[in-house]
Design a protein around this motif. Sequence first.
Motif, mmCIF file in Angstrom:
data_model
loop_
_atom_site.group_PDB
_atom_site.id
_atom_site.type_symbol
_atom_site.label_atom_id
_atom_site.label_comp_id
_atom_site.label_asym_id
_atom_site.label_seq_id
_atom_site.Cartn_x
_atom_site.Cartn_y
_atom_site.Cartn_z
ATOM 1 N N PHE A 15 -76.128 5.897 4.881
ATOM 2 C CA PHE A 15 -76.853 6.261 6.096
ATOM 3 C C PHE A 15 -78.336 5.903 5.967
ATOM 4 C CE2 PHE A 15 -78.776 9.756 8.810
ATOM 5 C CZ PHE A 15 -78.557 9.095 10.008
ATOM 6 N N ALA A 16 -78.927 6.249 4.838
ATOM 7 C CA ALA A 16 -80.342 5.939 4.612
ATOM 8 C C ALA A 16 -80.568 4.428 4.621
ATOM 9 C CB ALA A 16 -80.813 6.539 3.291
ATOM 10 N N LEU A 19 -80.456 3.217 8.256
ATOM 11 C CA LEU A 19 -81.678 3.594 8.975
ATOM 12 C C LEU A 19 -82.844 2.686 8.613
ATOM 13 C CD1 LEU A 19 -81.635 7.478 8.700
ATOM 14 C CD2 LEU A 19 -81.431 6.152 10.802
ATOM 15 N N GLU A 23 -85.006 -0.458 10.682
ATOM 16 C CA GLU A 23 -86.459 -0.448 10.882
ATOM 17 C C GLU A 23 -87.137 -1.639 10.199
ATOM 18 O OE1 GLU A 23 -88.271 1.588 12.769
ATOM 19 O OE2 GLU A 23 -86.473 2.677 13.403
ATOM 20 N N ILE A 61 -89.389 7.917 7.616
ATOM 21 C CA ILE A 61 -88.139 7.689 8.349
ATOM 22 C C ILE A 61 -87.058 8.639 7.847
ATOM 23 C CG2 ILE A 61 -86.261 6.032 8.700
ATOM 24 C CD1 ILE A 61 -88.514 3.843 8.693
ATOM 25 N N LEU A 62 -86.936 8.795 6.541
ATOM 26 C CA LEU A 62 -85.921 9.696 6.000
ATOM 27 C C LEU A 62 -86.210 11.149 6.347
ATOM 28 C CD1 LEU A 62 -84.980 8.209 2.523
ATOM 29 C CD2 LEU A 62 -84.013 7.734 4.776
ATOM 30 N N ARG A 63 -87.476 11.549 6.272
ATOM 31 C CA ARG A 63 -87.843 12.927 6.650
ATOM 32 C C ARG A 63 -87.534 13.187 8.123
ATOM 33 N NH1 ARG A 63 -92.093 12.550 3.091
ATOM 34 N NH2 ARG A 63 -93.465 11.655 4.657
ATOM 35 N N ASP A 64 -87.856 12.221 8.980
ATOM 36 C CA ASP A 64 -87.593 12.376 10.423
ATOM 37 C C ASP A 64 -86.104 12.517 10.712
ATOM 38 O OD1 ASP A 64 -90.293 12.219 10.907
ATOM 39 O OD2 ASP A 64 -90.234 10.151 11.668
ATOM 40 N N ASN A 65 -85.264 11.977 9.842
ATOM 41 C CA ASN A 65 -83.813 12.053 10.016
ATOM 42 C C ASN A 65 -83.181 13.102 9.117
ATOM 43 O OD1 ASN A 65 -82.796 9.764 11.918
ATOM 44 N ND2 ASN A 65 -84.516 8.908 10.767
ATOM 45 N N GLU A 66 -84.027 13.972 8.567
ATOM 46 C CA GLU A 66 -83.600 15.114 7.746
ATOM 47 C C GLU A 66 -82.742 14.711 6.541
ATOM 48 O OE1 GLU A 66 -81.879 17.971 10.411
ATOM 49 O OE2 GLU A 66 -83.765 18.208 11.506
ATOM 50 N N ILE A 67 -83.151 13.628 5.906
ATOM 51 C CA ILE A 67 -82.518 13.198 4.667
ATOM 52 C C ILE A 67 -83.458 13.561 3.538
ATOM 53 C CG2 ILE A 67 -81.660 11.257 3.308
ATOM 54 C CD1 ILE A 67 -81.038 9.848 5.942
#
Length: 72
Positions: A15-16, A19, A23, A61-67
């Motif tokens: 998933f990461a 994402l 980008e 990007i990962l923080r915004d997608n709660e990873i």
Amino acid sequence: MKELLRSTDPTVIAFASALLSGEGIEVFEMDVHMSVLEGSIGVLPRRLMVREGDLDEAEMILRDNEIGLGRS
């Protein structure tokens, strides 16, 4: 290359990667074939690497997608 993410869950890594690739951030997955040594039980984490210049944006990007950023 800098370590962005470390996880034993292959779905989190996939998933990461998707994402970040979406980008325009190039990612490299390390330790993919370690299952040969561990017997495919998923104990050893995989690492996701990015270029040093992309690290801050990739973390955001990962923080915004709660990873979670599971780095040591």
